[in-house]
Design an enzyme around this catalytic site. Structure first.
Site, short mmCIF file in Angstrom:
data_model
loop_
_atom_site.label_atom_id
_atom_site.label_comp_id
_atom_site.label_asym_id
_atom_site.label_seq_id
_atom_site.Cartn_x
_atom_site.Cartn_y
_atom_site.Cartn_z
N GLU A 69 0.85 -1.19 0.00
CA GLU A 69 0.00 0.00 0.00
C GLU A 69 0.88 1.24 0.00
O GLU A 69 1.76 1.39 0.85
CB GLU A 69 -0.96 0.03 1.19
CG GLU A 69 -1.81 1.29 1.18
CD GLU A 69 -3.09 1.18 2.00
OE1 GLU A 69 -3.63 2.23 2.36
OE2 GLU A 69 -3.53 0.05 2.28
N GLU A 94 4.60 5.24 3.81
CA GLU A 94 4.02 6.54 4.17
C GLU A 94 5.17 7.47 4.53
O GLU A 94 6.09 7.06 5.24
CB GLU A 94 3.06 6.38 5.35
CG GLU A 94 2.56 7.65 5.97
CD GLU A 94 1.76 8.49 4.99
OE1 GLU A 94 2.12 9.67 4.82
OE2 GLU A 94 0.79 7.97 4.39
N ASP A 121 10.26 7.63 0.27
CA ASP A 121 9.74 7.91 -1.07
C ASP A 121 9.29 6.61 -1.72
O ASP A 121 10.10 5.70 -1.94
CB ASP A 121 10.87 8.60 -1.84
CG ASP A 121 10.67 8.68 -3.35
OD1 ASP A 121 9.64 8.20 -3.85
OD2 ASP A 121 11.57 9.22 -4.01
N ASP A 144 -3.37 12.40 -3.32
CA ASP A 144 -3.62 13.82 -3.53
C ASP A 144 -4.01 14.05 -4.99
O ASP A 144 -3.26 13.69 -5.90
CB ASP A 144 -2.36 14.62 -3.20
CG ASP A 144 -2.62 16.11 -3.09
OD1 ASP A 144 -3.43 16.63 -3.88
OD2 ASP A 144 -2.01 16.76 -2.22
N ASP A 180 -11.78 10.10 -4.50
CA ASP A 180 -13.09 10.75 -4.36
C ASP A 180 -13.16 12.01 -5.22
O ASP A 180 -14.05 12.82 -5.05
CB ASP A 180 -13.38 11.08 -2.89
CG ASP A 180 -12.37 12.03 -2.28
OD1 ASP A 180 -11.24 12.12 -2.81
OD2 ASP A 180 -12.68 12.67 -1.26
N THR A 217 -13.61 4.01 5.28
CA THR A 217 -13.00 4.84 6.31
C THR A 217 -14.02 5.86 6.83
O THR A 217 -15.04 6.12 6.18
CB THR A 217 -11.79 5.60 5.75
OG1 THR A 217 -12.25 6.49 4.72
CG2 THR A 217 -10.76 4.62 5.16
N LYS A 218 -13.73 6.45 7.98
CA LYS A 218 -14.58 7.51 8.51
C LYS A 218 -14.67 8.66 7.51
O LYS A 218 -15.73 9.26 7.31
CB LYS A 218 -14.04 8.01 9.85
CG LYS A 218 -14.15 7.01 10.98
CD LYS A 218 -13.60 7.59 12.28
CE LYS A 218 -13.69 6.58 13.41
NZ LYS A 218 -13.12 7.12 14.68
N PHE A 219 -13.55 8.96 6.89
CA PHE A 219 -13.49 10.01 5.87
C PHE A 219 -14.46 9.71 4.73
O PHE A 219 -15.22 10.56 4.29
CB PHE A 219 -12.05 10.10 5.36
CG PHE A 219 -11.89 10.84 4.07
CD1 PHE A 219 -11.74 12.22 4.07
CD2 PHE A 219 -11.88 10.18 2.85
CE1 PHE A 219 -11.58 12.91 2.88
CE2 PHE A 219 -11.72 10.86 1.66
CZ PHE A 219 -11.57 12.23 1.68
N GLU A 220 -14.44 8.47 4.27
CA GLU A 220 -15.28 8.09 3.14
C GLU A 220 -16.75 8.07 3.54
O GLU A 220 -17.62 8.50 2.77
CB GLU A 220 -14.85 6.71 2.64
CG GLU A 220 -15.49 6.30 1.33
CD GLU A 220 -14.91 5.01 0.78
OE1 GLU A 220 -15.48 4.49 -0.19
OE2 GLU A 220 -13.91 4.52 1.33
#
Length: 239
Positions: A69, A94, A121, A144, A180, A217-220
């Protein structure tokens, strides 16, 4: 959710020129819990960057399918997937250390031994550490979108990058993306459809329903309540 990777810029012959970052490095302040996790759990689950191919069997202490990931944020989905799929090995990349610390803390709390993380990276890791034809899946969730036109070149999903990903996937391995931002979804679809050696897993040759393997996710969920769309793309390496 903004994931964090570095994307190179290539000339018309495919040669890397200078690196274009697809993120702004904002490390932020580590919480005490994140610092504690980095201090205590990085030696167990952390992987230092080195410019030589990694031996996944040695890294995980077993042979198992490997899922990579790129840009796991705070690691919530990554930890959930690793906990739900103990038969697979997961490697997350990450660049923001607070996210790495949060992921390590969650992974330790879940008692995971099939998860390793890196803070580097992603393109360099792919180029230098990931053996060719070694990955069963590459995941890129909510990168992003760089929605301003002058910043579009910073988007990680570009033709040279998807070729690099393909070289690291096994034949039959899958590159799974989610965004999104509709315009970025359309950009992803255009780039992937133009890449050789991939097969779109969508029956309509566009997007796929969110697979159960990708946790909400909570965001989604918040975005869904606000009427925001999410687009999943899954492409299989066929050659």
């Amino acid at each position: 959710m903004i994931n964090d990777v570095i994307s190179p810029e290539f000339d018309e012959n495919g040669r890397a020129m200078r690196r274009i970052r697809s993120f702004v490095r904002r490390q932020g302040r580590l919480t005490k819990g994140q610092q504690l996790a980095l201090d205590n759990y990085w030696p167990v689950m952390g992987v230092e960057y080195q410019p030589t191919p990694v031996d996944f069997t040695a890294l995980f202490g077993r042979e198992a399918p490997v899922v990579l990931e790129i840009g796991f944020g705070m690691g919530t989905s990554l930890v959930t997937m690793a906990a739900s799929n103990p038969q697979q090995n997961f490697l997350g990349i990450e660049v923001h250390s607070p996210g790495v610390g949060a992921c390590l803390a969650s992974a330790h709390e879940a008692g995971l031994n099939n998860l390793r993380v890196m803070c580097h990276d992603a393109v360099e890791v792919l180029e230098n550490m990931i053996p060719d034809s070694s990955l069963d899946m590459v995941q890129l969730f909510f990168p992003d979108p760089w929605h301003k036109a002058r910043h579009n070149k910073r988007r990680i999903v570009q033709a040279p990058f998807v070729e690099l990903v393909k070289s690291k996937l096994k034949v039959g391995g899958v590159f799974h993306m989610a965004t999104d931002w509709q315009h970025y979804a359309e950009h992803m679809l255009e780039v992937m459809s133009g890449a050789n050696g991939y097969r779109n897993l969508s029956e309509q040759n566009d997007y796929v329903p969110r697979p159960d393997s990708r946790p909400l996710t909570k965001f989604e969920l918040r975005g869904q309540r606000l009427g925001h769309g999410v687009w999943d793309l899954m492409f299989e390496r066929k050659e």
